[in-house]
Design a protein around this motif. Structure first.
Motif, PDB file in Angstrom:
ATOM      1  N   SER A  44       0.808  -1.221   0.000  1.00 37.70           N
ATOM      2  CA  SER A  44       0.000   0.000   0.000  1.00 37.70           C
ATOM      3  C   SER A  44       0.840   1.269   0.000  1.00 37.70           C
ATOM      4  O   SER A  44       0.331   2.353  -0.283  1.00 37.70           O
ATOM      5  CB  SER A  44      -0.945   0.007   1.209  1.00 37.70           C
ATOM      6  OG  SER A  44      -0.217   0.023   2.425  1.00 37.70           O
ATOM      7  N   PHE A  45       2.141   1.138   0.272  1.00 27.63           N
ATOM      8  CA  PHE A  45       2.974   2.343   0.276  1.00 27.63           C
ATOM      9  C   PHE A  45       3.115   2.923  -1.131  1.00 27.63           C
ATOM     10  O   PHE A  45       3.292   4.127  -1.299  1.00 27.63           O
ATOM     11  CB  PHE A  45       4.358   2.050   0.869  1.00 27.63           C
ATOM     12  CG  PHE A  45       5.219   3.276   0.960  1.00 27.63           C
ATOM     13  CD1 PHE A  45       4.974   4.246   1.921  1.00 27.63           C
ATOM     14  CD2 PHE A  45       6.237   3.495   0.044  1.00 27.63           C
ATOM     15  CE1 PHE A  45       5.740   5.405   1.982  1.00 27.63           C
ATOM     16  CE2 PHE A  45       7.010   4.641   0.102  1.00 27.63           C
ATOM     17  CZ  PHE A  45       6.762   5.599   1.071  1.00 27.63           C
ATOM     18  N   ASN A  46       3.090   2.059  -2.121  1.00 29.89           N
ATOM     19  CA  ASN A  46       3.114   2.439  -3.550  1.00 29.89           C
ATOM     20  C   ASN A  46       4.492   2.815  -4.086  1.00 29.89           C
ATOM     21  O   ASN A  46       4.766   2.628  -5.272  1.00 29.89           O
ATOM     22  CB  ASN A  46       2.132   3.577  -3.857  1.00 29.89           C
ATOM     23  CG  ASN A  46       0.696   3.215  -3.513  1.00 29.89           C
ATOM     24  OD1 ASN A  46       0.298   2.066  -3.629  1.00 29.89           O
ATOM     25  ND2 ASN A  46      -0.087   4.197  -3.064  1.00 29.89           N
ATOM     26  N   GLY A  47       5.345   3.385  -3.281  1.00 30.35           N
ATOM     27  CA  GLY A  47       6.671   3.794  -3.735  1.00 30.35           C
ATOM     28  C   GLY A  47       7.730   2.771  -3.385  1.00 30.35           C
ATOM     29  O   GLY A  47       7.449   1.709  -2.832  1.00 30.35           O
ATOM     30  N   PRO A  48       8.990   3.074  -3.689  1.00 31.29           N
ATOM     31  CA  PRO A  48      10.080   2.147  -3.409  1.00 31.29           C
ATOM     32  C   PRO A  48      10.379   2.021  -1.919  1.00 31.29           C
ATOM     33  O   PRO A  48      10.123   2.935  -1.134  1.00 31.29           O
ATOM     34  CB  PRO A  48      11.271   2.745  -4.160  1.00 31.29           C
ATOM     35  CG  PRO A  48      10.927   4.165  -4.379  1.00 31.29           C
ATOM     36  CD  PRO A  48       9.448   4.257  -4.450  1.00 31.29           C
TER      37      PRO A  48
ATOM     38  N   ALA B  55      19.187   5.351  -8.050  1.00 28.76           N
ATOM     39  CA  ALA B  55      18.206   4.468  -8.697  1.00 28.76           C
ATOM     40  C   ALA B  55      16.884   4.455  -7.932  1.00 28.76           C
ATOM     41  O   ALA B  55      15.803   4.522  -8.533  1.00 28.76           O
ATOM     42  CB  ALA B  55      18.773   3.057  -8.817  1.00 28.76           C
ATOM     43  N   ILE B  56      16.949   4.395  -6.629  1.00 26.43           N
ATOM     44  CA  ILE B  56      15.720   4.351  -5.831  1.00 26.43           C
ATOM     45  C   ILE B  56      15.021   5.715  -5.847  1.00 26.43           C
ATOM     46  O   ILE B  56      13.784   5.790  -5.849  1.00 26.43           O
ATOM     47  CB  ILE B  56      16.008   3.850  -4.396  1.00 26.43           C
ATOM     48  CG1 ILE B  56      14.703   3.487  -3.671  1.00 26.43           C
ATOM     49  CG2 ILE B  56      16.797   4.853  -3.580  1.00 26.43           C
ATOM     50  CD1 ILE B  56      14.930   2.773  -2.347  1.00 26.43           C
ATOM     51  N   ILE B  57      15.789   6.786  -5.894  1.00 23.60           N
ATOM     52  CA  ILE B  57      15.206   8.133  -5.968  1.00 23.60           C
ATOM     53  C   ILE B  57      14.507   8.331  -7.317  1.00 23.60           C
ATOM     54  O   ILE B  57      13.386   8.853  -7.387  1.00 23.60           O
ATOM     55  CB  ILE B  57      16.295   9.205  -5.742  1.00 23.60           C
ATOM     56  CG1 ILE B  57      16.825   9.114  -4.304  1.00 23.60           C
ATOM     57  CG2 ILE B  57      15.749  10.602  -6.027  1.00 23.60           C
ATOM     58  CD1 ILE B  57      18.083   9.926  -4.055  1.00 23.60           C
ATOM     59  N   ALA B  58      15.149   7.882  -8.389  1.00 26.03           N
ATOM     60  CA  ALA B  58      14.548   8.005  -9.721  1.00 26.03           C
ATOM     61  C   ALA B  58      13.250   7.208  -9.806  1.00 26.03           C
ATOM     62  O   ALA B  58      12.249   7.686 -10.371  1.00 26.03           O
ATOM     63  CB  ALA B  58      15.537   7.522 -10.776  1.00 26.03           C
ATOM     64  N   LEU B  59      13.226   6.017  -9.235  1.00 22.25           N
ATOM     65  CA  LEU B  59      12.010   5.210  -9.249  1.00 22.25           C
ATOM     66  C   LEU B  59      10.900   5.893  -8.452  1.00 22.25           C
ATOM     67  O   LEU B  59       9.732   5.903  -8.878  1.00 22.25           O
ATOM     68  CB  LEU B  59      12.295   3.817  -8.676  1.00 22.25           C
ATOM     69  CG  LEU B  59      11.091   2.877  -8.551  1.00 22.25           C
ATOM     70  CD1 LEU B  59      10.424   2.656  -9.911  1.00 22.25           C
ATOM     71  CD2 LEU B  59      11.517   1.543  -7.940  1.00 22.25           C
ATOM     72  N   ALA B  60      11.250   6.474  -7.315  1.00 19.52           N
ATOM     73  CA  ALA B  60      10.239   7.130  -6.473  1.00 19.52           C
ATOM     74  C   ALA B  60       9.491   8.211  -7.239  1.00 19.52           C
ATOM     75  O   ALA B  60       8.272   8.374  -7.083  1.00 19.52           O
ATOM     76  CB  ALA B  60      10.900   7.709  -5.226  1.00 19.52           C
ATOM     77  N   LYS B  61      10.185   8.931  -8.082  1.00 18.20           N
ATOM     78  CA  LYS B  61       9.568  10.030  -8.824  1.00 18.20           C
ATOM     79  C   LYS B  61       8.464   9.554  -9.762  1.00 18.20           C
ATOM     80  O   LYS B  61       7.588  10.337 -10.143  1.00 18.20           O
ATOM     81  CB  LYS B  61      10.634  10.782  -9.625  1.00 18.20           C
ATOM     82  CG  LYS B  61      11.643  11.544  -8.780  1.00 18.20           C
ATOM     83  CD  LYS B  61      12.680  12.211  -9.678  1.00 18.20           C
ATOM     84  CE  LYS B  61      13.717  12.974  -8.885  1.00 18.20           C
ATOM     85  NZ  LYS B  61      14.730  13.615  -9.764  1.00 18.20           N
ATOM     86  N   THR B  62       8.490   8.288 -10.128  1.00 16.46           N
ATOM     87  CA  THR B  62       7.503   7.752 -11.073  1.00 16.46           C
ATOM     88  C   THR B  62       6.313   7.087 -10.378  1.00 16.46           C
ATOM     89  O   THR B  62       5.392   6.617 -11.047  1.00 16.46           O
ATOM     90  CB  THR B  62       8.158   6.704 -11.990  1.00 16.46           C
ATOM     91  OG1 THR B  62       8.463   5.516 -11.232  1.00 16.46           O
ATOM     92  CG2 THR B  62       9.431   7.235 -12.622  1.00 16.46           C
ATOM     93  N   CYS B  63       6.337   7.049  -9.050  1.00 14.47           N
ATOM     94  CA  CYS B  63       5.319   6.302  -8.295  1.00 14.47           C
ATOM     95  C   CYS B  63       4.251   7.230  -7.719  1.00 14.47           C
ATOM     96  O   CYS B  63       4.524   8.410  -7.448  1.00 14.47           O
ATOM     97  CB  CYS B  63       5.982   5.528  -7.154  1.00 14.47           C
ATOM     98  SG  CYS B  63       7.093   4.217  -7.700  1.00 14.47           S
ATOM     99  N   PRO B  64       3.053   6.698  -7.470  1.00  9.94           N
ATOM    100  CA  PRO B  64       2.037   7.504  -6.785  1.00  9.94           C
ATOM    101  C   PRO B  64       2.362   7.680  -5.311  1.00  9.94           C
ATOM    102  O   PRO B  64       3.198   6.961  -4.755  1.00  9.94           O
ATOM    103  CB  PRO B  64       0.751   6.683  -6.969  1.00  9.94           C
ATOM    104  CG  PRO B  64       1.221   5.281  -7.195  1.00  9.94           C
ATOM    105  CD  PRO B  64       2.544   5.384  -7.889  1.00  9.94           C
TER     106      PRO B  64
END
Length: 512
Positions: free
Chosen positions: A262-266, A312-321
């Motif tokens: 449910s967190f949705n992000g990395p 890498a984890i920061i870049a992924l976070a930007k794409t998540c709700p």
């Protein structure tokens, strides 16, 4: 049987896991961890401790703690490094728990080994922050050699108590490392709701990883949340400088399967407490440090003089709700020893006036067992003139209850991570001094501890070495403690199993 492991509280049937670990560990992984520990014993039998070897042994033991590393490739690599350090020298050391035939000797050897794993975890955290003590590493070698060779119960009891003393030394060193780097924890209200921006959820225990992630993400338009044992990071002044440190999301480690989804992000797992990874978040969970899980992306160790690369984890976070809210409100913590001692006059006055009748230490670990409801029920049943001192993820059983305060002193004082259990010892010893007592057991203080993994074993040995008696331990006594060893613990330290809530509360309030 394809494996045998009983190092954690959830050992199958409270006897031992012999097909697959209740933690999710497969038999091949369990056997590789046994092999790594056995090779470390050979290293200890054939080499003298040095800072370099000691650091390696601490890392290796930490890797074998429950819910730390499920990655066979990483464990095999560590075994290969150990063999290279052994360099062809030979020594006999038992492979696997059941290689020791005598039940009581086996029990004492394993108690020592698990306490040593806890010490190793604390030592590794301190070393990462530049704080090391060769005496700790020398004891690790001595203890590993004793766990490999000694058949003498008295010698092994002595080594276990020495392990307790070393645990105190190591926790004090870690406390110095953490407060030196990040300041003394302060009373802090932590949000448990969510914001509108994407986020990264950080779990585990490693504060340097947390600091470097905060620094690298401060201008990324995302928020950082803590989970589980990372909650106490909010209490340190250094981390309060970061406006994007939003709050704490979720509860203790064993609820990852739903809360990570449910967190949705990395999610970043910095140390132990990772559970079998679910498909719902497998593509957005990362491990680092000694944590590992097959098929999960791993962020490499930092190079000398550099930070880890969290891009890498920061870049992924930007794409998540943004995270899905699972609760709202706030919880208060930050009652480490420096903060509590600053309130000492107020606390002492409350005790002398009778406003506080008793302190109950309810520290340790949380876990899946339904029987852990006991700790929530105890917290609710304790009279309103008692104060709960806590550290570790056991706090999640009661830190969101509305238990009120006593003259402005909250009835739940959270000192921090399990790594911060040293604070509770400092507080107890200071109260003994303030009240002019010659024995810490004369304090209006009871212990009702929850345990799960090996750092809790180290804390228990530390308390025994410091002379604390009458400790309640639950929700079950360790499977690795044989009846003979249990008898020694009861006769010498008055160790008790947790039992009926009403009876235990009445006994604690009566000082029993």
């Amino acid at each position: 049987m394809s494996m045998f492991c009983f190092q954690c509280q959830e050992a199958c049937r409270n006897t031992g896991c012999d097909i697959q670990g209740m933690c999710g560990k497969k038999a091949d992984t369990a056997n590789l961890q046994d092999k790594l520990v056995q090779r470390l014993k050979v290293l200890a039998l054939t080499h003298e401790a040095t800072m370099e070897l000691g650091r390696f042994v601490a890392e290796s033991l930490f890797m074998t703690i429950t819910n730390a590393n499920f990655d066979n490739d990483r464990i095999n690599a560590q075994i290969a490094k150990t063999d290279a350090l052994i360099g062809g020298k030979t020594a006999d050391a038992p492979l696997g728990v059941l290689a020791t035939a005598n039940e009581d000797v086996r029990s004492l050897r394993e108690l020592l080994t698990y306490g040593l794993k806890g010490v190793a975890a604390y030592a590794d955290h301190a070393a990462i922050l530049g704080q090391e003590d060769i005496a700790i590493y020398k004891f690790m070698f001595k203890a590993l050699a004793g766990a490999a060779k000694s058949e003498d119960a008295n010698e092994l009891v002595g080594l276990n108590l020495e392990c307790g003393n070393i645990a105190v030394t190591t926790m004090a060193l870690l406390d110095k490392a953490n407060t030196g780097a990040y300041g003394n924890p302060e009373i802090t209200s932590v949000k448990i709701g969510v914001g509108t921006r994407p986020g990264i959820l950080v779990s585990g225990h490693d504060l340097l990883d947390f600091k470097e992630l905060l620094e690298q993400s401060k201008d990324a338009g995302i928020d950082i949340y803590t989970h589980g044992e990372m909650l106490p990071a909010h209490y340190y002044p250094e981390f309060k400088k970061y406006a994007h440190l939003y709050g704490n999301y979720g509860n203790a480690w064993y609820k990852q399967n739903t809360e990570f989804a449910s967190f949705n992000g990395p999610i970043l797992m910095t140390t132990n407490c990772i559970t079998p990874v679910q498909d719902s978040y497998k593509n957005r969970i990362f491990t680092t440090g000694l944590a590992g899980y097959p098929g999960v992306k791993h962020i490499a160790d930092r190079k000398p003089g550099q930070a880890k690369d969290f891009s890498a984890i920061i870049a992924l976070a930007k794409t998540c709700p943004a995270p899905t809210a699972i609760e709202n409100g706030a919880i208060v913590g930050g009652f480490a020893h420096n903060q509590v001692l600053a309130l000492a006059d107020k606390v002492v006055a409350a005790v002398k006036s009778g406003a506080i009748k008793r302190f109950v230490v309810m520290a340790g670990c949380d876990g899946r067992h339904k029987t852990r409801q006991y700790f929530t029920d105890v917290a609710e049943a304790l009279p309103k003139d008692t104060v709960i001192l806590t550290a570790g993820c056991a706090k999640y059983r009661y830190n969101k209850l509305q238990l009120g305060d006593i003259g402005g002193i909250p009835r739940v004082l959270d000192a921090g991570q399990c790594n911060d259990s040293y604070s509770l010892v400092v507080i107890a010893l200071k109260l003994k001094e303030v009240f002019g007592l010659d024995d810490v057991n004369k304090l209006p203080l009871s212990f009702d501890l929850a345990w799960y993994e090996q750092k809790a074993v180290a804390v228990l040995l530390a308390l025994l070495a410091l002379g604390f008696k009458g400790i309640r331990l639950g929700p079950t006594l360790p499977a690795f403690v044989s009846p003979g060893v249990a008898k020694v613990l009861v006769e010498n330290f008055d160790i008790k199993a947790t039992g009926d809530v009403a009876a235990d509360v009445a006994a604690m309030m009566a000082g029993n």
